[in-house]
Design a protein around this motif. Structure first.
Motif, mmCIF file in Angstrom:
data_model
loop_
_atom_site.group_PDB
_atom_site.id
_atom_site.type_symbol
_atom_site.label_atom_id
_atom_site.label_comp_id
_atom_site.label_asym_id
_atom_site.label_seq_id
_atom_site.Cartn_x
_atom_site.Cartn_y
_atom_site.Cartn_z
ATOM 1 N N GLU A 99 43.368 37.051 33.856
ATOM 2 C CA GLU A 99 43.952 38.131 34.661
ATOM 3 C C GLU A 99 43.282 39.476 34.350
ATOM 4 O O GLU A 99 43.805 40.548 34.635
ATOM 5 N N ARG A 124 46.151 36.428 40.883
ATOM 6 C CA ARG A 124 47.466 36.872 41.317
ATOM 7 C C ARG A 124 47.329 38.208 42.026
ATOM 8 O O ARG A 124 48.247 38.697 42.651
ATOM 9 N N ILE A 194 51.105 39.405 44.033
ATOM 10 C CA ILE A 194 52.070 38.330 43.969
ATOM 11 C C ILE A 194 53.439 38.852 43.504
ATOM 12 O O ILE A 194 54.485 38.459 44.021
#
Lengths: 340, 340
Positions: A99, A124, A194
């Motif tokens: 991430e 995400r 998200i």
DNA sequence: TTGAAAGCGATACCAC
DNA sequence: GTGGTATCGCTTTCAA
């Protein structure tokens, strides 16, 4: 290890002919084909991938980037991808972005340097990369196709497959509201698309059900189990204490349940818990975890399908965008025994 | 995508020189090195792996074969392998044998055709392959190193890393005996070396503790969750009913616990359950599962270490054999509350 | 310290 | 139908 030359010599033909029979391309008489085939068998010959790559400029490698290898969601998704691709002779090159946007760029570069034929990027939140197009462009320019899991604006015709996060969160929240909870804490993930979408579902369900939203009930986590545990600790301090918790993914929900167990708070009687993703752990833990079902395997398959169709030119139109729908799996963690 | 020629041209040197600076080999003056480096940066040049492979006959690919991708044991082990290898520029090529001997041979062949630099083979039972040496030989002959996870006789000097299965099963069984159980059912895996070893531990613990062995208490599974469920169903039919169960791996133990839950048999009060492997699920499920701790990550690392040392010739002596020791993690599934 | 050129193993175009 | 050969991008002697 034997080369095409040795096969040619043994069969008494030229390498061009051997190449023809290997690739089943061009004219070869049945007789020569048999001769060559036999030599291949005797020598246990298999074409050298590296040499093939060099001439065909195709490596049969697919780069797959996921945010977090420890999250079963991505494992499941990878299976869908892999199952679809492996028969076609492709092999996956796994990478984890953690991430982290810098790591993401690095990995994409590494894919490129390995000359992957295509890549599947899962994130995400693509918006964090500022100019995602800048990352994608070199790939596309070099005929390396890219498909995305998630959403991002792009000037390129790029395929994406997503999931209806808003609807999923809506369903979970609505379910909790319908079960009589009016104070539902939210364990959020890192700032990302998200998270925003899942928050929107949470919010809309409140609005539609005429329950007022309380910002104080939102606790931020990072999508990992430990953060769910910590978040729940904070929630337990709240006064009045919420009677339900919705976590933006399952591993945080499970972390939360562990915190509840450690503090001897019963689920769902004192606090109901719902998660998101429907990972396999939901059915392992007790009480079983209510969760939004995401068709992970199918999403993986679709990603692979999109990519392959681009790579073999069976599709080259505008960017496709497939969104998978949601459904809620109601389990013990949100349903009191007397309600069952 | 730019090639070494374009870099050479831009830097005003020969490709040989560029190659030298890329590989940090041979003499290059600081001045030229800088020039080349700059050109590389401007062009975003990265060497083409395929071309490198062709000349060096090294692909930087490692084949990894595991019996069952769905078992977390192998996931954890893969992480150990991957973490060790990835910095060194190697990438893993995953394959699943499904414990099927034909599939195993196929995959090994496929590794060879992909010209992997080395391979790591994991199996619960290498003896099933009849002549394992026949499979290994072509690899070794082509300078493809092989390391094994598990045991097998071989005429080659091959490295293996294993786990003390006998001791592990012994510890689990002994623990159950010490908890007062004298009738311990055994959920066995498929016929294999690993099953034999774990059985031996079960057996020896009985003997050492002067408890007679009852063959009727052994039910065969296949190492997968569902078979544990089925096995437990059979065990529940036994008369008299055993008060404890030892499953040869955790996923079967968990299947067994699900059967117990479905039949409202309390664990550990009515039946105690112990597993083997200590996968992450053990701490997720309630009651938590007592299990033999296998250092999966470390085993993976060691496998990678052995392989790498062979590949870079830092070791070339006789076959090494490292056996990791066992320890038991005692949890709720075997300890009644009043005993805690 | 640098460059020229052979070779790695395949593909594919062009002759025959 | 089949063979000769340039070519892909790089490494590595061998000379200079």
């Amino acid at each position: 290890m034997s080369s095409i030359y040795q096969v040619a010599e043994m069969a008494g033909v030229s390498v061009a002919t051997v190449s023809r029979v290997i690739n089943e391309r061009g004219y070869v008489s049945e007789k020569t084909r048999l001769k060559v085939q036999e030599a291949i068998n005797i020598l246990h010959y298999t074409p050298n991938q590296a040499a093939q790559s060099l001439t065909t400029s195709s490596t049969k490698l697919i780069g797959l980037l996921v945010p977090d290898i420890n999250n079963p969601v991505f494992l499941e998704q990878s299976k869908g991808i892999n199952d679809y691709l492996k028969d076609k002779g492709y092999i996956l090159m796994y990478a984890e972005s953690g991430e982290d946007d810098e790591e993401m760029s690095n990995m994409v570069r590494r894919f490129l340097s390995n000359r992957v034929d295509g890549m599947i990027l899962c994130s995400r939140d693509f918006t964090q990369f500022g100019d995602m197009d800048a990352i994608i462009e070199p790939a596309l320019k070099n005929n390396v196709h890219v498909v995305l899991n998630g959403y991002v604006d792009s000037k390129f015709e790029i395929d994406r497959v997503g999931f209806d996060n808003v609807r999923g969160a809506y369903l979970a929240t609505e379910h909790l509201l319908k079960m009589g909870h009016s104070s539902i804490a939210l364990i959020a993930g890192t700032d990302s698309t998200i998270s925003e979408e899942r928050y929107r579902g949470y919010r809309e369900a409140h609005i539609d059900n005429h329950v007022s939203l309380n910002p104080a009930l939102v606790v931020k986590g990072d999508f990992r189990q430990h953060s769910g545990y910590e978040a729940m600790l904070k929630i337990l301090q709240m006064n009045p204490r919420p009677t339900a918790v919705f976590a933006m993914n399952d591993v945080m929900a499970i972390g939360a349940m562990m915190a509840l167990e450690d503090h001897k708070v019963s689920v769902p009687d004192e606090i109901a818990v719902a998660g998101f993703d429907d990972i396999i752990w939901c059915s392992l833990i007790r009480p079983r975890l209510t969760s939004v079902v995401q068709p992970k395997y199918e999403i993986g398959k679709k990603l692979a399908e999109f990519l392959l169709s681009r790579m073999n030119d069976s599709y080259s139109g505008p960017g496709r965008h497939e969104i998978f729908g949601s459904r809620l799996a109601v389990r013990q963690s949100t349903v009191k025994s007397e309600q069952q």
